[in-house]
Design an enzyme around this catalytic site. Structure first.
Site, mmCIF file in Angstrom:
data_model
loop_
_atom_site.group_PDB
_atom_site.id
_atom_site.type_symbol
_atom_site.label_atom_id
_atom_site.label_comp_id
_atom_site.label_asym_id
_atom_site.label_seq_id
_atom_site.Cartn_x
_atom_site.Cartn_y
_atom_site.Cartn_z
ATOM 1 N N LYS A 155 -39.986 48.398 -68.117
ATOM 2 C CA LYS A 155 -39.688 48.900 -69.545
ATOM 3 C C LYS A 155 -41.071 48.962 -70.245
ATOM 4 O O LYS A 155 -42.000 48.714 -69.893
ATOM 5 C CB LYS A 155 -38.647 48.030 -69.909
ATOM 6 C CG LYS A 155 -39.097 46.527 -69.926
ATOM 7 C CD LYS A 155 -37.958 45.662 -70.597
ATOM 8 C CE LYS A 155 -37.024 45.241 -69.457
ATOM 9 N NZ LYS A 155 -35.811 45.846 -69.623
ATOM 10 N N ARG A 156 -40.839 49.672 -71.393
ATOM 11 C CA ARG A 156 -41.866 49.675 -72.206
ATOM 12 C C ARG A 156 -42.350 48.668 -72.719
ATOM 13 O O ARG A 156 -41.646 47.549 -72.911
ATOM 14 C CB ARG A 156 -41.212 50.567 -73.472
ATOM 15 C CG ARG A 156 -42.240 50.887 -74.542
ATOM 16 C CD ARG A 156 -41.618 52.052 -75.642
ATOM 17 N NE ARG A 156 -40.308 51.441 -75.950
ATOM 18 C CZ ARG A 156 -39.893 50.846 -77.082
ATOM 19 N NH1 ARG A 156 -40.841 50.313 -77.784
ATOM 20 N NH2 ARG A 156 -38.955 50.586 -77.527
ATOM 21 N N LYS A 191 -29.136 50.291 -64.121
ATOM 22 C CA LYS A 191 -29.438 50.720 -63.038
ATOM 23 C C LYS A 191 -29.844 49.717 -61.773
ATOM 24 O O LYS A 191 -29.543 49.912 -60.687
ATOM 25 C CB LYS A 191 -30.766 51.479 -63.171
ATOM 26 C CG LYS A 191 -30.749 52.807 -63.892
ATOM 27 C CD LYS A 191 -31.941 53.192 -64.572
ATOM 28 C CE LYS A 191 -31.798 54.214 -65.678
ATOM 29 N NZ LYS A 191 -33.059 54.713 -66.352
ATOM 30 N N THR A 247 -30.566 50.352 -70.514
ATOM 31 C CA THR A 247 -30.125 51.207 -69.355
ATOM 32 C C THR A 247 -30.704 50.915 -68.135
ATOM 33 O O THR A 247 -30.151 50.770 -66.975
ATOM 34 C CB THR A 247 -30.107 52.589 -69.732
ATOM 35 O OG1 THR A 247 -31.621 53.177 -69.580
ATOM 36 C CG2 THR A 247 -29.106 53.386 -70.620
ATOM 37 N N LYS A 292 -39.552 42.916 -75.884
ATOM 38 C CA LYS A 292 -38.892 42.936 -74.685
ATOM 39 C C LYS A 292 -39.591 41.609 -73.828
ATOM 40 O O LYS A 292 -39.140 41.492 -72.676
ATOM 41 C CB LYS A 292 -39.420 44.386 -73.886
ATOM 42 C CG LYS A 292 -38.665 45.352 -74.350
ATOM 43 C CD LYS A 292 -38.860 46.720 -73.694
ATOM 44 C CE LYS A 292 -38.110 47.921 -74.559
ATOM 45 N NZ LYS A 292 -36.981 47.828 -74.421
ATOM 46 N N HIS A 308 -30.291 53.781 -82.225
ATOM 47 C CA HIS A 308 -30.693 53.067 -81.065
ATOM 48 C C HIS A 308 -31.632 51.880 -81.332
ATOM 49 O O HIS A 308 -32.423 51.443 -80.104
ATOM 50 C CB HIS A 308 -31.812 54.112 -80.214
ATOM 51 C CG HIS A 308 -30.782 55.367 -79.570
ATOM 52 N ND1 HIS A 308 -30.043 54.991 -78.150
ATOM 53 C CD2 HIS A 308 -30.287 56.460 -79.907
ATOM 54 C CE1 HIS A 308 -29.423 55.950 -77.920
ATOM 55 N NE2 HIS A 308 -29.777 56.770 -78.752
#
Length: 832
Positions: free
Chosen positions: A564-565, A678, A674, A570, A373
């Site tokens: 998100k984290r 969504k 993901t 990110k 992942h």
């Protein structure tokens, strides 16, 4: 028509109970559960009493299918999937159970007849935070899909007493509090202490002569704990299977010493219990200390040892020929956390079952598949030999032998390339001798898959390139997906109803049917109703944020969402620099306020407790938000919302309200994502880099319906190789310079320049993930967003097309890809 459900015994004798799917039938069972389960009557019952009674009543309606599923599986012994995951981020269970049992209307009416509001009881449910983010939520989506698709499966994980921490903000700074999700009881679990498994640790390995005269080795653990299973139902949609999720809780083998207690040393009397229970105490203990690292390894071995022993000794029928084990099970390794299961299965076969090494290894290699992942080297787990040998000495011996035989094969294949052999060794020699778990998984697995096309390509070409060259057919791709049941049907009922009215309800289990919406993107009436749904979702999240967090947002603004984290790759900092730049331009008069598209910038993110820079970024986002939100001139134009403790429950309300989805990670760093899926399925347009599953989203939805920006992965690699100097972008880009200077000036910290100096210095001097390099391209893309959003009809058309073209991103499709290309299992409907 009254539908009755018969609860049957395992030998299909006549029903021992019936349940009517009627309002009266539900009401009777609810009151019985309240009286005899909770021990209260309706007049004295608390909200929690009523919630627990309702939840247990609802689960009764699913148990018939569950018991039948278990009975049929025991009878047929069909090949199953055992999904080994350190995380299962389930979300609240009630609504999913109501959907799976088709009881929504019955329960609402039955409770209303008793003067009870179903929505009030919904709010009483505490979400089990048994995951950190995408990895755990993906696992939950996958087991939902497997049940809906009638595929035999069992999820194995840990029942953490405290899940992912509760995030609070104190003066804008993240403060972690324990997630005591079990404090009011958990009505969805079934404990089975009688099925506890003993798991050893430490000790030593000894040589002995077996009864057959063969000299063998065995592990003598120094201490042990019990793993107590807690079963959860995993119901499939529309009367499908009800599979099982089995989570393990650690208990001491001898929890209490009465003699020591009577001597007055009360703490010592329960020391063993405390020590054992630490293993399942908390999700992802802080591992910046040696003790934390050891506890993480204990957790990983604990749950896979319990799971393998459970499957071999309890799930399989007595006398099953383990040489046929690959015909009965595939253990899917969800990232590197469960990889210690490989030497554990070898230990069971060789040491406990008395097999020869070669026959054990031949079977083991057919029983595992591995999903990677990540592309970040630091996320590929490596365990020091010293720690692994001290905690699991027999497993280290087994790993050494696996590696020795693997290296011997390599030397035959590459006789003059010792450097390659060293690169591929499971054992790393530098900087300390350690076991590379991703390498062990790759050697043992039948298949290794990435989770998006780009990620899988980079996995083959860069991260595990030597292995891909050696085993080209072992590597494959399965792009992630999300369950449309939870993330559209349940979380966005307005959109769900609109879609069902337009194309029927088959999309819930066949998301490709969403393509039927494409012609409606050009239908003005459908677009109007689509906008009404989005606006209602905005009003809903506005109410939630006001009540939950005291945050005031404006439903008539564009909802620009990044959840998100919190991690540097990110690039929440890139989003923040855009906001600060806008604010700086407006407050200095460079940009007229009336020319600014009204926006609500929504963040949701947790930072790992030991990740100092990430926590400083959270503090900065909150400080910028506080400054902007308190400026009356910006009221209704610019708002920053950062609700604390973002979780699945909040996601189910926030995502349906989003207009713009921020997927802005540095190209080549996000495995898949993901959240991007969504948002797309709920009618948000994406601004993003060509990274992870963004690549596939853009291809499917079309360039004209996606706001692409930023460096590509090859360009990133070239820039880094050439030498990246972030300060050069600061010096040559006036807007960027002014934004960073404003932060550095103390404008968001009461004039204290030192508060956010670490964030500014990191961006100017290191900027590992090239936020400054992509800043201008990102700002330009945001200008295209503004231009597109100004045309309401065209924006809506694009949003409808995002939904219509999102069918590929169903977790049902992901499961089909796993089934066809990796697992080779088959659906087994209940009663078939």
């Amino acid at each position: 028509m009254v539908v009755t459900v018969a609860l049957v015994t395992a030998d299909t004798t006549p029903p021992i109970a019936t349940r009517e799917h009627t309002v009266d039938g539900f009401t009777r069972e609810f009151l019985r559960e309240l009286n005899f389960g909770q021990g209260v009557d309706l007049t004295r019952a608390s909200v929690n009493d009523k919630y627990l009674a309702m939840a247990r009543t609802v689960r009764h309606y699913l148990m018939t299918r569950w018991i039948e599923t278990l009975r049929r599986q025991a009878e047929l012994q069909a090949k199953s999937v055992a999904y080994l995951s350190a995380e299962f981020l389930l979300g609240r269970q009630l609504d999913n159970a109501l959907l799976a049992s088709d009881l929504q209307d019955i329960v609402r009416e039955g409770l209303a007849n008793l003067g009870i509001d179903l929505d009030e009881l919904r709010e009483a449910e505490v979400e089990p935070g048994l995951g950190n983010g995408g990895l755990g939520r993906l696992a939950a989506c996958f087991i939902d899909s497997l049940a809906t698709m009638n595929v035999p499966s069992i999820g194995y994980g840990i029942r953490y007493e405290y899940g992912i921490f509760q995030q609070t903000f104190v003066d804008g700074r993240q403060v972690e509090k324990p997630d005591d999700w079990l404090r009011l009881g958990s009505p969805w679990e079934f404990p089975h202490p009688e099925a506890a498994v003993t798991v050893g640790f430490g000790g030593h390995v000894e040589q002995y002569q077996a009864d057959d005269g063969v000299v063998r080795r065995r592990w003598v653990p120094g201490w042990s704990v019990l793993g107590v299973p807690y079963n959860y139902m995993v119901p499939g949609y529309a009367k499908g299977r009800v599979n099982t999720l089995r989570l393990w809780s650690a208990r001491a083998t001898h929890a209490f010493d009465l003699q020591i207690f009577n001597s007055g040393d009360y703490a010592e009397a329960v020391r063993a219990q405390t020590f054992a229970e630490n293993i399942s105490k908390v999700l992802y203990p802080e591992d910046s200390t040696p003790q934390g690292k050891e506890l993480r390894l204990q957790q990983q071995y604990f749950f896979v040892a319990c799971s393998i022993k459970d499957f071999v000794d309890q799930v399989l029928p007595e006398g099953y020929d383990l040489h046929r084990l690959p015909e009965r099970i595939v253990f899917q390794l969800n990232d590197t956390h469960p990889v210690i299961a490989v030497p554990e299965l070898m230990r069971v076969l060789v040491d406990e079952k008395g097999w020869e090494w070669d026959e054990a290894w031949a079977v083991t290699k057919q029983c595992f598949a591995y999903t990677c992942h990540t592309l970040l080297p630091e996320a590929l787990e490596v365990w020091p030999v010293e720690l692994l040998g001290r905690l699991l000495p027999r497993h280290l011996e087994i790993i050494y032998r696996i590696n020795d035989e693997f290296l011997a094969e390599l030397r035959e294949t590459y006789p003059n390339d010792e450097l390659r052999v060293r690169r591929m060794s499971i054992i790393a020699e530098y900087p300390v001798r350690a076991v590379r778990m991703a390498y062990l998984a790759t050697v043992a697995a039948t298949k290794v898959n990435g989770v998006a096309e780009l990620h899988s390509q980079l996995l083959r070409d860069k991260v595990l390139d030597d292995f891909a060259g050696y085993w080209p057919d072992k590597f494959t791709n399965v792009t992630n997906g999300v369950t449309p049941r939870r993330f559209v049907k349940l979380s966005n009922p307005g959109l769900s109803d609109l879609v069902t009215e337009a194309i029927g309800d088959g999309w819930v289990t066949d998301l490709d049917q969403l393509s039927g919406l494409e012609p409606l993107a050009d239908d003005a009436e459908f677009r109007r109703r689509f906008r009404e749904v989005k606006q209602a979702n905005k009003r809903r999240i506005t109410d939630v944020l006001a009540a939950r967090d005291g945050i005031e947002v404006h439903p008539d603004t564009m909802f620009d969402v990044m959840v998100k984290r919190l991690h540097e790759y990110k690039r929440q900092t890139l989003k923040l620099l855009h906001i600060v730049s806008l604010y700086e331009k407006v407050t200095t008069g460079k940009l007229r306020l009336e020319d600014v598209t009204p926006r609500t910038f929504a963040f949701g993110a947790k930072a790992a407790p030991g990740y100092v820079l990430a926590k400083q970024i959270i503090h900065l986002i909150n400080a910028v938000g506080s400054t902007i939100n308190s400026d009356p001139a910006l009221e209704g134009r610019l708002t920053v919302a950062f609700p604390a403790n973002y979780n699945v429950t909040l996601a189910e309300t926030l995502i349906p309200a989003a207009d713009l989805s921020e997927q802005i990670s540095l190209a080549g760093k996000e495995a898949s994502g993901t959240g991007n899926m969504k948002f797309m399925l709920n009618g948000a347009l994406t601004i993003g880099t060509d990274d992870g599953a963004n690549v596939e989203i853009r291809r499917l939805v079309g360039d004209e319906n996606f706001f692409l920006f930023g460096l590509t992965e090859p360009q990133v690699a070239e820039l880094v190789d050439r030498g990246y100097h972030p300060s050069a972008y600061y010096e040559t880009n006036e807007d960027l310079r002014h934004a960073l200077d404003l932060i550095a000036s103390g404008a968001f910290s009461g004039g204290d320049r030192a508060v956010f100096e670490p964030v500014v210095s990191n961006l100017l001097n290191e900027d590992r993930f090239l936020a400054l390099a992509d800043f201008q391209a990102y700002v330009d893309a945001q200008a295209r967003v503004d231009e597109a959003y100004a045309d309401t009809e065209d924006w809506t058309r694009r949003a409808v097309l995002n939904v219509a073209r999102g069918g590929f991103f169903s977790s049902d499709r992901s499961m089909r890809d796993y089934i066809d290309g990796i697992w080779h299992t088959h659906p087994v409907p209940p009663g078939s």
